[in-house]
Design an enzyme around this catalytic site. Structure first.
Site, PDB file in Angstrom:
ATOM      1  N   LYS A 134       0.838  -1.208   0.000  1.00 39.19           N
ATOM      2  CA  LYS A 134       0.000   0.000   0.000  1.00 39.19           C
ATOM      3  C   LYS A 134       0.876   1.263   0.000  1.00 39.19           C
ATOM      4  O   LYS A 134       0.641   2.189  -0.781  1.00 39.19           O
ATOM      5  CB  LYS A 134      -0.926  -0.007   1.225  1.00 39.19           C
ATOM      6  CG  LYS A 134      -1.910   1.129   1.207  1.00 39.19           C
ATOM      7  CD  LYS A 134      -2.866   1.047   2.377  1.00 39.19           C
ATOM      8  CE  LYS A 134      -3.412   2.431   2.657  1.00 39.19           C
ATOM      9  NZ  LYS A 134      -3.626   2.663   4.079  1.00 39.19           N
ATOM     10  N   ASP A 152      -7.547   1.420   0.473  1.00 37.14           N
ATOM     11  CA  ASP A 152      -7.676   1.644   1.909  1.00 37.14           C
ATOM     12  C   ASP A 152      -9.113   1.333   2.300  1.00 37.14           C
ATOM     13  O   ASP A 152      -9.876   0.777   1.501  1.00 37.14           O
ATOM     14  CB  ASP A 152      -7.253   3.082   2.285  1.00 37.14           C
ATOM     15  CG  ASP A 152      -8.353   4.087   1.949  1.00 37.14           C
ATOM     16  OD1 ASP A 152      -9.244   3.765   1.127  1.00 37.14           O
ATOM     17  OD2 ASP A 152      -8.338   5.200   2.511  1.00 37.14           O
TER      18      ASP A 152
END
Ligand code: SF4
Length: 222
Positions: A134, A152
């Protein structure tokens, strides 16, 4: 939600491949200011900010980084002080011991293998200690070379509500989105969903009546 209702809703809005582009375009108008909320002026500052943002808010990170970046401008600077000093300087972002360890490891590798520069590919970025996919995705996208789609909590929720994915696992959600979202939109797509999630499509109380994509959303309540 009963199956027949879901089926009807999907039929009403049409296939996801036809919806994704108008959804991106409308959200881009609605949230023209959608951008990363972290403050940085260089690739190194971006990388450090994103690493510090784990388990805390961007606002909290932005409070710490002006003084931090004034003191540490090069990878070498992070290694030139005792670990405890760096821990103190990032203390208020939480998990400061682990974050300081990751930052020092990352700076060491940047110096040893990347001439002190932040690499641009996901494969290189994830080699840096404490940099997961991420973080790597966020950094690559902000540097203008998105190679994946940041997932997210907002991106996950909205992608599911919009019928873009049925998955729960972020890696699988990202794969579904990469198959669906046009490549040129990979960078802005997560920002648009994040800001729409914050402002309109709330986790508990989505405001479907004032949502600009409610006619394209199978989960719309209006
Ligand atoms: S219509 Fe409702 S559920 Fe769908 S994206 Fe908009 S706010 Fe979210």
């Amino acid at each position: 939600m009963p199956r027949s209702y879901v089926h009807e809703a999907r039929k009403r809005v049409g296939p996801k491949r036809a919806r994704v582009r108008p959804i991106v375009e409308r959200l881009a108008v609605e949230h023209a200011d959608a951008a990363i909320a972290l403050t940085f002026t260089s690739p190194l500052e971006l990388l450090v900010s994103v690493m510090l943002s784990a388990q805390t808010t961007d606002v909290n990170v932005n409070r710490v980084t002006p003084a931090l970046f004034a003191k540490y401008s090069r990878p070498q600077d992070y290694l030139a002080v005792p670990p405890e000093e760096l821990e103190r300087d990032i203390h208020s972002t939480g998990f400061f011991r682990q974050k300081a360890k990751s930052l020092r490891g990352t700076m060491k590798l940047l110096i040893e293998e990347f001439d002190g520069e932040v690499p641009r590919t996901i494969d290189e970025l994830v080699r840096l200690p404490g940099v997961a996919r991420k973080t790597a995705n966020v950094v690559a996208a902000e540097l203008g070379t998105p190679q994946g789609i940041v997932v997210d909590t907002h991106v996950r929720r909205l992608s599911q509500r919009l019928g873009f994915t049925k998955r729960e696992d972020p890696v699988k959600i990202e794969r579904d989105l990469m198959n669906l979202v046009p490549r040129e939109d990979w960078g802005r797509f997560p920002h648009l969903l994040i800001w729409h999630g914050r402002r309109v499509c709330d986790a508990r109380r989505p405001q479907c009546e004032r949502c600009v994509i409610n006619d394209l959303c199978p989960s719309s309540r209006v």
